[in-house]
Write an enzyme that holds these catalytic residues in place. Structure first.
Site, mmCIF file in Angstrom:
data_model
loop_
_atom_site.group_PDB
_atom_site.id
_atom_site.type_symbol
_atom_site.label_atom_id
_atom_site.label_comp_id
_atom_site.label_asym_id
_atom_site.label_seq_id
_atom_site.Cartn_x
_atom_site.Cartn_y
_atom_site.Cartn_z
ATOM 1 N N CYS A 73 50.858 59.381 -40.582
ATOM 2 C CA CYS A 73 50.122 60.049 -39.434
ATOM 3 C C CYS A 73 50.612 60.574 -38.384
ATOM 4 O O CYS A 73 51.380 59.854 -37.844
ATOM 5 C CB CYS A 73 49.039 58.755 -39.241
ATOM 6 S SG CYS A 73 47.868 58.900 -37.838
ATOM 7 N N CYS A 82 46.966 51.860 -35.739
ATOM 8 C CA CYS A 82 47.742 51.068 -36.814
ATOM 9 C C CYS A 82 49.181 50.745 -36.154
ATOM 10 O O CYS A 82 49.861 51.791 -36.239
ATOM 11 C CB CYS A 82 47.945 51.935 -37.824
ATOM 12 S SG CYS A 82 46.320 52.551 -38.861
ATOM 13 N N CYS A 183 42.095 60.539 -39.973
ATOM 14 C CA CYS A 183 42.516 59.166 -39.927
ATOM 15 C C CYS A 183 42.913 58.752 -41.292
ATOM 16 O O CYS A 183 42.078 58.772 -42.243
ATOM 17 C CB CYS A 183 41.466 58.267 -39.190
ATOM 18 S SG CYS A 183 41.918 56.736 -39.329
ATOM 19 N N GLN A 306 32.257 43.345 -43.847
ATOM 20 C CA GLN A 306 33.572 43.424 -43.917
ATOM 21 C C GLN A 306 34.183 44.788 -43.880
ATOM 22 O O GLN A 306 33.413 45.455 -44.877
ATOM 23 C CB GLN A 306 34.124 42.662 -45.109
ATOM 24 C CG GLN A 306 34.129 40.891 -44.946
ATOM 25 C CD GLN A 306 35.159 40.456 -44.227
ATOM 26 O OE1 GLN A 306 36.061 41.058 -43.703
ATOM 27 N NE2 GLN A 306 34.895 39.070 -44.034
ATOM 28 N N TYR A 335 28.544 31.144 -40.052
ATOM 29 C CA TYR A 335 28.750 32.315 -39.611
ATOM 30 C C TYR A 335 28.619 33.597 -40.810
ATOM 31 O O TYR A 335 29.700 34.094 -41.100
ATOM 32 C CB TYR A 335 30.347 32.284 -39.129
ATOM 33 C CG TYR A 335 30.761 31.330 -38.261
ATOM 34 C CD1 TYR A 335 30.690 31.605 -36.983
ATOM 35 C CD2 TYR A 335 31.414 30.137 -38.642
ATOM 36 C CE1 TYR A 335 31.004 30.461 -36.104
ATOM 37 C CE2 TYR A 335 31.572 29.144 -37.841
ATOM 38 C CZ TYR A 335 31.338 29.123 -36.347
ATOM 39 O OH TYR A 335 31.774 28.346 -35.760
ATOM 40 N N ASP A 405 33.446 31.369 -42.037
ATOM 41 C CA ASP A 405 34.101 32.511 -41.540
ATOM 42 C C ASP A 405 33.903 32.874 -40.472
ATOM 43 O O ASP A 405 33.063 33.983 -40.169
ATOM 44 C CB ASP A 405 33.580 33.469 -42.714
ATOM 45 C CG ASP A 405 34.140 34.905 -42.655
ATOM 46 O OD1 ASP A 405 35.038 35.072 -41.975
ATOM 47 O OD2 ASP A 405 33.701 35.673 -43.439
ATOM 48 N N CYS A 432 40.167 35.242 -39.973
ATOM 49 C CA CYS A 432 40.630 36.568 -39.417
ATOM 50 C C CYS A 432 41.826 36.222 -38.574
ATOM 51 O O CYS A 432 42.233 37.400 -37.914
ATOM 52 C CB CYS A 432 39.629 37.603 -38.966
ATOM 53 S SG CYS A 432 38.447 36.913 -37.636
HETATM 54 N N1 SAH Z 1 30.789 35.867 -43.546
HETATM 55 C C1 SAH Z 1 30.234 37.056 -42.949
HETATM 56 C C2 SAH Z 1 30.403 37.408 -41.724
HETATM 57 C C3 SAH Z 1 31.957 36.949 -41.052
HETATM 58 S S1 SAH Z 1 32.114 37.434 -39.425
HETATM 59 C C4 SAH Z 1 31.008 38.272 -43.877
HETATM 60 O O1 SAH Z 1 31.991 37.966 -44.662
HETATM 61 O O2 SAH Z 1 30.649 39.066 -44.002
HETATM 62 C C5 SAH Z 1 31.577 36.246 -38.469
HETATM 63 C C6 SAH Z 1 30.116 36.272 -38.205
HETATM 64 O O3 SAH Z 1 29.858 35.125 -37.299
HETATM 65 C C7 SAH Z 1 29.356 37.586 -37.396
HETATM 66 O O4 SAH Z 1 28.552 37.720 -38.233
HETATM 67 C C8 SAH Z 1 29.024 37.102 -36.082
HETATM 68 O O5 SAH Z 1 28.058 37.553 -35.697
HETATM 69 C C9 SAH Z 1 28.973 35.318 -36.289
HETATM 70 N N2 SAH Z 1 29.008 34.406 -35.372
HETATM 71 C C10 SAH Z 1 29.664 34.576 -34.138
HETATM 72 N N3 SAH Z 1 29.862 33.646 -33.221
HETATM 73 C C11 SAH Z 1 28.821 32.760 -34.001
HETATM 74 C C12 SAH Z 1 28.368 31.383 -33.778
HETATM 75 N N4 SAH Z 1 28.851 30.528 -32.587
HETATM 76 N N5 SAH Z 1 27.547 30.912 -34.598
HETATM 77 C C13 SAH Z 1 27.073 31.460 -35.856
HETATM 78 N N6 SAH Z 1 27.601 32.682 -35.991
HETATM 79 C C14 SAH Z 1 28.341 33.377 -35.111
#
Ligand code: SAH
Length: 487
Positions: A73, A82, A183, A306, A335, A405, A432
């Site tokens: 790039c 990146c 990009c 994602q 989450y 997550d 992550c």
């Molecule tokens: N499991 C999903 C999202 C993961 S990202 C996937 O793989 O697509 C993390 C997520 O947590 C986001 O959607 C965010 O809005 C949510 N989040 C952030 N803080 C939170 C909390 N305190 N309680 C519940 N969800 C939350």
């Protein structure tokens, strides 16, 4: 020897830091230098000296490391996107694998983390795969290798120092916009959409947002592409309620094959947050759809999804395998976003409960369950650390398996404590950020859970972030499995 600002020294890079910056030592003092890789011998100019470390700029690479590659790039040096472009892809993967291992050992207190770790799942073309020969790497074969993997682009829009309109990416650690015309990691269509935005801005003299003055209209352009469906969403983030010449904007975009949703997002706050809370659809649907595996998802502009769908499938398959479902289990997915993991799990569980703080995401999750004819899920809007304790204390809910997550800051302590009280047999942690993952692995360990398996997945080739799936088993379950193995 005291390091001095503006002095130049010769130094060998030995390691990579948390954000992919090279690290070398001069007289025992660590010096951090961007865009360098372990094995490089460089001439470094010291730009900042702190008590125990310093920052330097690479003035010349005297002897390049065998792992150094020429970035493809042209904006790699200036763009903050990146940070690992000058490192060979295999070396990037080994760096990420080690990052997870080191966090688990140093922060998580795990003695020999490597013993639990599977190879990192990376993105390779068919041809590249034949050449990878490293036990730490598993090659997922992807048509474009580790390029053009992102389905979501958020380009800032503004003026450069000469007052010309620009779209691109922020330079690293600044809000100067580097005008990236093409990009390497975004879906290719986002370049074309950016070009159309430039033409539109110039033709109709649309004002652009100036952060310092909190004035001007267009702040960001967000594009999303369903890789499996080809559906495209374009969302302009504006500091106002209306877009002048919105009809012309729609006309310009709607001829792009796959265009499905053209919308505005209203963000009038003086904030670093990209998206405001309100969206307005100008043309087409309020959402796009996409598939991961055989499950179809509806994605709204405000919902988390994602960004690397090819690797996400691998990530979710791993999470599903670690969950060890037989069809009889009650599972909590904390989450849960738009229910992506919940629906993946629901196929093999008795009942899945999802918790997510963004109401629009839960609306998508509920819709997605119906869309796929899945009837054994229920979703809650709210914070995991509030919903889970409440459901546990008041309604005595339980779980055989809990999947989490969380965002980068990891799980809230109250959520962790409640999980421990609920005594699920298995906890699957999708993370992550390996540092907060390791912190939480330690807390779960103190609560009676044993680290059993770890699999890093490269969701962000060329960037320094790494995704990880971890399986923790309740101690007596882990013990039983171990005893069975020994018999
Ligand atoms: N499991 C999903 C999202 C993961 S990202 C996937 O793989 O697509 C993390 C997520 O947590 C986001 O959607 C965010 O809005 C949510 N989040 C952030 N803080 C939170 C909390 N305190 N309680 C519940 N969800 C939350």
């Amino acid at each position: 020897m005291n390091l001095e600002k503006n002095q130049e020294y010769e130094m060998t890079i030995k390691d990579l830091g948390n954000e992919g910056e090279g690290i070398g030592h001069i007289d025992g003092m660590a010096v951090f230098v961007k865009d360098t890789v372990p094995g490089d011998v460089i001439r470094v100019r010291i730009v900042k000296v702190r008590k125990h470390f310093a920052f330097g700029r690479a003035m010349a690479v005297l002897v390049p490391s065998p792992d150094r590659v020429e970035p493809l790039c042209p904006w790699a040096k200036r763009c903050g996107g990146c940070s690992l472009q000058h490192l060979s892809y295999e070396a990037q993967l080994v760096y990420k694998w080690n990052k997870v291992k080191n966090c688990l050992e140093r922060i998580g207190g795990i003695l020999d983390a490597a013993a639990y770790m599977e190879p990192i799942i990376g993105m390779f073309t068919e041809e590249e795969r034949r050449r990878v020969d490293n036990p730490l790497i598993f090659a997922n074969v992807c048509e474009k290798g580790h390029w053009h993997y992102r389905n979501k682009a958020q380009f800032p829009v503004g003026y450069d120092r000469e007052g010309n309109p620009v779209t691109g990416f922020y330079a690293s650690r600044s809000h100067d916009i580097v005008p990236v015309i093409s990009c390497g990691i975004q879906a290719e269509i986002s370049d074309e959409i950016n070009g159309k935005l430039q033409q539109f801005i110039c033709r109709y003299q649309i004002s652009l947002y100036d952060e310092a003055k909190h004035q001007g209209l267009v702040r960001h352009i967000l594009t999303r592409v369903g890789f499996a469906t080809g559906e495209i969403m374009v969302c302009l983030v504006i500091n106002g309620e209306e877009l002048p010449h919105e009809k012309e904007w729609v006309e310009k975009l709607k001829t792009i094959p796959g265009m499905t949703s053209i919308c505005l997002n209203i963000n009038k706050e003086k904030t670093n947050r990209i998206l405001g809370d309100r969206c307005k659809t100008l043309w087409g649907q309020d959402y796009i759809t996409d598939y991961i595996g055989d499950i179809k998802y509806r994605i709204s502009p405000l919902s988390f999804y994602q960004v690397n769908p090819l690797q996400t499938e691998k990530l979710y398959e791993k999470a599903l395998a670690y969950a060890g479902l037989t069809g009889k289990e009650t599972v909590w997915d904390l989450y849960c976003g738009i229910g992506t993991i919940s629906l993946f799990l629901a196929k093999q569980a008795k009942q899945v409960y999802g918790v997510e703080v963004v109401p629009e995401a839960i609306a998508d999750a509920e819709h997605n369950a119906r869309l796929n004819g899945i009837e054994n899920t229920r979703f809650f809007v709210g914070k995991a650390e509030e919903v889970l304790p409440e459901e546990y204390e008041k309604n005595s809910v339980y779980a055989e398996v809990i999947v989490v997550d969380p965002p980068r800051k990891g799980c809230d302590k109250v959520a962790i404590d409640t999980m421990i009280k609920m005594q699920p047999k298995r906890i699957v942690y999708v993370s992550c950020d390996p540092a907060t993952l390791a912190r939480d692995v330690k807390l779960l360990g103190e609560g009676g859970y044993e680290l059993t398996k770890v699999c890093p997945v490269d969701q962000f080739p060329l960037g320094f972030h790494v995704e990880t799936v971890v399986l923790m088993l309740k101690k007596e379950v882990a013990g039983k499995m171990f005893r069975q193995l020994m018999l």
